[in-house]
Design an enzyme around this catalytic site. Structure first.
Site, PDB file in Angstrom:
ATOM      1  N   ASP A 250       0.832  -1.199   0.000  1.00 44.91           N
ATOM      2  CA  ASP A 250       0.000   0.000   0.000  1.00 44.91           C
ATOM      3  C   ASP A 250       0.868   1.252   0.000  1.00 44.91           C
ATOM      4  O   ASP A 250       2.035   1.230   0.395  1.00 44.91           O
ATOM      5  CB  ASP A 250      -0.889   0.017   1.245  1.00 44.91           C
ATOM      6  CG  ASP A 250      -1.993  -1.026   1.177  1.00 44.91           C
ATOM      7  OD1 ASP A 250      -2.217  -1.571   0.089  1.00 44.91           O
ATOM      8  OD2 ASP A 250      -2.619  -1.287   2.221  1.00 44.91           O
ATOM      9  N   LYS A 272      -4.060   3.133  -3.165  1.00 45.59           N
ATOM     10  CA  LYS A 272      -5.215   3.827  -3.735  1.00 45.59           C
ATOM     11  C   LYS A 272      -5.094   5.315  -3.460  1.00 45.59           C
ATOM     12  O   LYS A 272      -4.842   5.726  -2.329  1.00 45.59           O
ATOM     13  CB  LYS A 272      -6.514   3.280  -3.146  1.00 45.59           C
ATOM     14  CG  LYS A 272      -6.681   1.773  -3.363  1.00 45.59           C
ATOM     15  CD  LYS A 272      -7.909   1.251  -2.648  1.00 45.59           C
ATOM     16  CE  LYS A 272      -8.071  -0.239  -2.887  1.00 45.59           C
ATOM     17  NZ  LYS A 272      -7.000  -1.029  -2.266  1.00 45.59           N
ATOM     18  N   MET A 386     -11.002   7.503   9.021  1.00 48.09           N
ATOM     19  CA  MET A 386     -11.565   8.341   7.960  1.00 48.09           C
ATOM     20  C   MET A 386     -10.670   9.521   7.628  1.00 48.09           C
ATOM     21  O   MET A 386     -11.092  10.451   6.952  1.00 48.09           O
ATOM     22  CB  MET A 386     -12.944   8.849   8.367  1.00 48.09           C
ATOM     23  CG  MET A 386     -12.940   9.708   9.629  1.00 48.09           C
ATOM     24  SD  MET A 386     -14.564  10.380  10.026  1.00 48.09           S
ATOM     25  CE  MET A 386     -14.852  11.430   8.617  1.00 48.09           C
TER      26      MET A 386
END
Length: 481
Positions: A250, A272, A386
């Site tokens: 990642d 991502k 988040m």
């Protein structure tokens, strides 16, 4: 912070090395150079008796007199070992002009090359250097390694050196050769050598060489890298990283964790990007996992935190299972646990929180699936994965559904890393506090009565910031340059 030294082992056999100085310090350097096969020339007005003996035995050459830059002619390396800083500086300056590497004993600022502390086991050497800045630390580590590294490692290194050509002929392909070494070093050969039974060690080596080291099939390991601090990687995770042929990692996996992996493994970043097409990226990850595993590779899918906590690990295992690919899962320390610990926040507490919830803001389709009435209940800790987006919406929804505006929060940016920052306050001021201190991803929000502990129990990084703390100042262009 100065750049680290480049570690290098030098072949000095039959190469001219100049040592300036003839005292006890010079003698220690001469002994090490002679052991390396160097052709040692000592330049000094007078010699300490043991150095003079080496000259008389014809083992070293002596140039009598004060330092002359011409002594450096044809030298590959020079060691300044005098107790006169003026002479040492002159040696360094002359060496620099001739592009000759120079080591000035006990003066790292003048040296262009450092001599490390060494642990020797036959042909095997472990070198330790602090760049000259902390020699006592290097010595301490050397003493630890002297105790921990068995003397039989020298015999093992000698055996592998003698058999190197046979190994290369038997396993010309690097992957098969690496698997052979993994099996050999985990087998009986090292234990035979520790007992001093060289015959049994050779027999076990021959038997291992005759075996087939080709892999039956490829495999995938889903490994949790933790939140960033390499010390939080599990031992099993480290072992798997050092066995990997391919690493799909990642974007948020720290460079320090990646540095622990095997150097010749193929590294592919599959992170991502914010605002990108996450489903298309995930489909590419699935394709790469299947492609490399089917090619017989040992693949590590390295994920920040834990692969099964908001890491899509389940989706990836579904794909591997559907294609009949062997897999294993190595858990990692998830961000909520690590960030809370490094911020001094207990996620549960007998007086304040009997449960903890890990929450992500968005569902697969980008909708808001959060059960706000359940999250607004008291006496529980909420950990939001988040980042810093949507903080105003989160505050408004929680307060609207009954959570007290004065509920404490701790917002942890770059948790467990050297640049960790913690912002604290109460729910009603959450978005304003984050904006004032320019909090950026990766960041994790901890909300609940336990978050107030960050003020008193904080132990890692700078003190927590509040809404009324001085705001982060961006560097000017001149400072950035």
């Amino acid at each position: 912070m100065p750049a680290p030294l480049f570690p290098l082992f030098i072949d000095l056999r039959d190469r001219r090395v100049l040592v300036v100085g003839g005292g006890a310090v010079a003698r220690r350097k001469i002994d090490a150079l002679l052991a390396s096969g160097a052709r040692v020339v000592v330049g000094a007005p007078a010699l300490e008796p043991s150095v003079a003996t080496l000259v008389a035995e014809g083992r070293i050459e002596h140039i009598a007199g004060r330092f002359d830059p011409n002594w450096l002619n044809d030298a590959w390396l020079v060691v300044a070992a005098t107790d006169n800083p003026i002479i040492n500086r002159a040696v360094c300056t002359a060496a620099e002009a001739r592009r000759v590497w120079a080591n000035v004993v006990d003066d790292a600022s003048l040296s262009s090359v450092q001599v490390p502390s060494r642990v020797e086991r036959g042909p095997l050497q472990v070198a330790i250097s602090s760049g000259g800045g902390a020699p006592m630390l290097a010595r301490h580590l050397r003493e630890r390694l002297e105790r921990e590294l068995d003397e039989s490692l020298g015999d093992l290194a000698g055996l592998l050196d003698r058999e190197r050509e046979r190994i290369r002929q038997r396993f010309p392909e690097i992957g098969a050769r690496r698997r052979f070494f993994d099996a050999l070093l985990a087998g009986p050969v090292p234990s035979h050598l520790r007992r001093g039974d060289h015959g049994a060690a050779q027999a076990a080596f021959d038997a291992a060489l005759a075996t087939d080291a080709s892999p039956a099939r490829g495999s995938v390991a889903l490994v949790g890298a933790g939140p960033g601090d390499p010390g939080l990687l599990t031992l099993r995770g480290l072992r798997v990283l050092n066995e990997a042929d391919v690493i799909l990692h990642d974007r948020l996996v720290s460079d320090e964790v990646l540095a622990l992996a095997r150097r010749d493994a193929d590294r592919i970043e599959v992170g991502k990007q914010v605002g990108g097409d996450h489903d298309a990226t995930q489909a590419r990850i699935h394709a790469l996992l299947v492609e490399h595993a089917r090619a017989g590779k040992r693949v590590v899918r390295l994920k920040g935190g834990d692969p099964f906590v908001f890491g899509r690990g389940g989706e990836e295992l579904d794909v591997l299972h559907a294609h009949g690919i062997d897999f294993e899962v190595v858990p990692g320390i998830t961000a909520a646990v690590a960030c809370a610990a490094y911020a001094g926040v207990p996620l549960t507490h007998r007086e304040h929180a009997q449960s903890v919830r890990f929450v992500t803001a968005l569902g697969r389709d980008g909708s808001d699936p959060v059960d706000w009435p359940a999250l607004a209940r008291e006496r529980q800790t909420l950990a939001f994965y988040m980042g810093v987006s949507g903080l105003a919406h989160l505050r408004d929804q929680l307060i609207a559904h009954g959570r007290a505006p004065g509920t404490p929060f701790a917002l942890v940016e770059n948790g467990t890393r050297a640049d960790q920052r913690v912002v604290t306050g109460t729910l009603d001021t959450l978005p304003e506090a984050a904006a004032r201190h320019a909090v950026k991803a990766p960041a994790l929000l901890i909300l609940g009565e336990v978050a107030a502990s960050a003020e008193a129990l904080h132990w890692f990084g700078p003190q927590p910031l509040r809404l009324d703390s001085p705001a982060r100042r961006e560097p000017t262009m001149a400072e950035a340059a």
